[in-house]
Design an enzyme around this catalytic site. Sequence first.
Site, mmCIF file in Angstrom:
data_model
loop_
_atom_site.group_PDB
_atom_site.id
_atom_site.type_symbol
_atom_site.label_atom_id
_atom_site.label_comp_id
_atom_site.label_asym_id
_atom_site.label_seq_id
_atom_site.Cartn_x
_atom_site.Cartn_y
_atom_site.Cartn_z
ATOM 1 N N MET B 166 76.562 41.561 1.887
ATOM 2 C CA MET B 166 75.160 41.667 2.280
ATOM 3 C C MET B 166 74.557 42.968 1.762
ATOM 4 S SD MET B 166 73.826 42.141 6.118
ATOM 5 C CE MET B 166 73.877 43.921 5.878
ATOM 6 N N ASP B 167 75.295 44.047 1.951
ATOM 7 C CA ASP B 167 74.831 45.360 1.505
ATOM 8 C C ASP B 167 74.638 45.365 -0.013
ATOM 9 O OD1 ASP B 167 74.160 48.014 1.599
ATOM 10 O OD2 ASP B 167 76.215 48.740 1.756
ATOM 11 N N GLU B 168 75.564 44.738 -0.693
ATOM 12 C CA GLU B 168 75.494 44.671 -2.151
ATOM 13 C C GLU B 168 74.263 43.871 -2.609
ATOM 14 O OE1 GLU B 168 77.195 46.333 -4.170
ATOM 15 O OE2 GLU B 168 76.796 45.364 -6.069
#
Lengths: 244, 244
Positions: B166-168
Amino acid sequence: MMRRGFRAAATLGRLRALPGAPCLLPIRNPATASGSSMASRISRFCPEKTDFKDFALPNASWCPDMLGLYQEFLEKTKTDGWIKLPSFKSNREHIHGLKLPTELADTPEKSDSRIITRSIQVEGQGYEHVIFFNPSEKKSVCLFQPGPYLEGPPGFAHGGSLATMMDETFSKTAYLVGEGLLTLSISIRFKNMIPVGSLAVLNVSVDKIEDQKLYLSCITQTRDQKTVYAKSSGVFFQLQLEQE
Amino acid sequence: MMRRGFRAAATLGRLRALPGAPCLLPIRNPATASGSSMASRISRFCPEKTDFKDFALPNASWCPDMLGLYQEFLEKTKTDGWIKLPSFKSNREHIHGLKLPTELADTPEKSDSRIITRSIQVEGQGYEHVIFFNPSEKKSVCLFQPGPYLEGPPGFAHGGSLATMMDETFSKTAYLVGEGLLTLSISIRFKNMIPVGSLAVLNVSVDKIEDQKLYLSCITQTRDQKTVYAKSSGVFFQLQLEQE
């Protein structure tokens, strides 16, 4: 009925989330769960004898800060009530011999499954880490040295690697303190980047337990506490394990 | 002065966080940054010719859902304005040829550094994923198939693997939409566990840009949208890149 608590959790959205396996421990095994004091959970989680390899031991890749703080905490295990948690290749090994909820018991075993934090086995390349737990203070400290396979920006750990390490430390702490847990949410505020190969110290506390929920917080910083890497929190659901 | 924006960000807590490298892109290179439209960022990020291997391509490990939805989106790149983002082994390759802030420019290159989401190179074992980006809608879709090296509970993906993916996806989207970004925070509410080897679809949107902050949200679910795995949000800091 032990099952009741599990069904209650399930209504929150089927078998919900949850990172570390500890949260999935004894739900169908009254014999195991009935004496569910923190002491019995610790003794199950930290077997005196096991054939499984413990990866939470020093190796040549550890930086001086990591090694130094490890030795400090190892001393504290002798006098100050701290416990070094073992870290096996898979959560299957951590929950060895325990029965699981139906949804999990039938999960076919992959030939080479690994818990994410032990997926990279080349020393120093991945999640070098060890967790110490203090039962009376309901606190954990995770020494984490991210390797170059966990990069985000060149030379620095990916934010996801810290999220993973934090979630893992939360879930192990939440299991040992509260038992039978599911992650409801986690939040992270990033402050500074962690250089690859350096030590980040995660200080985790259980702040309160209320309405079957455990509220945990974490501050991640350098060993000298001069640089804060992140502040974070997590909420875990406590399965109300009633005895039959 | 381009530097001014960077210093402003730094006061928020030195060189703050930031998962994906995109957030660290062109800060010391006016020539690169001056024409900083979304189109120019996309063309830098998706070079037509490169010697770097693109890992965001189908392989034998992809499940039918993953392969099917990949083909659907590939069709959309021809007609509906979607763009398939390449995924190299390291963010060093993504930012190849661009100058970095002083704090990063001097970072020594490790012999085998990898971005965390490409750290496990055995097909199907780690983060199988591909991201499609829609510039006009400011949205991204990440097709994510977690492998057995990303386990948390036996048979299911670790929550940290979803946080990482998700962060990526957030950071790549935030860079392309807004440029020069630092992660301020991320939050995740877990709903259901993702079975290892199955497809999770991350739908990311930029909800608003305000006071140099980009607010993104993500819903992660099965292809048929019947099961929600998680809902999440992220806030990114936009470096105010003023031209000299």
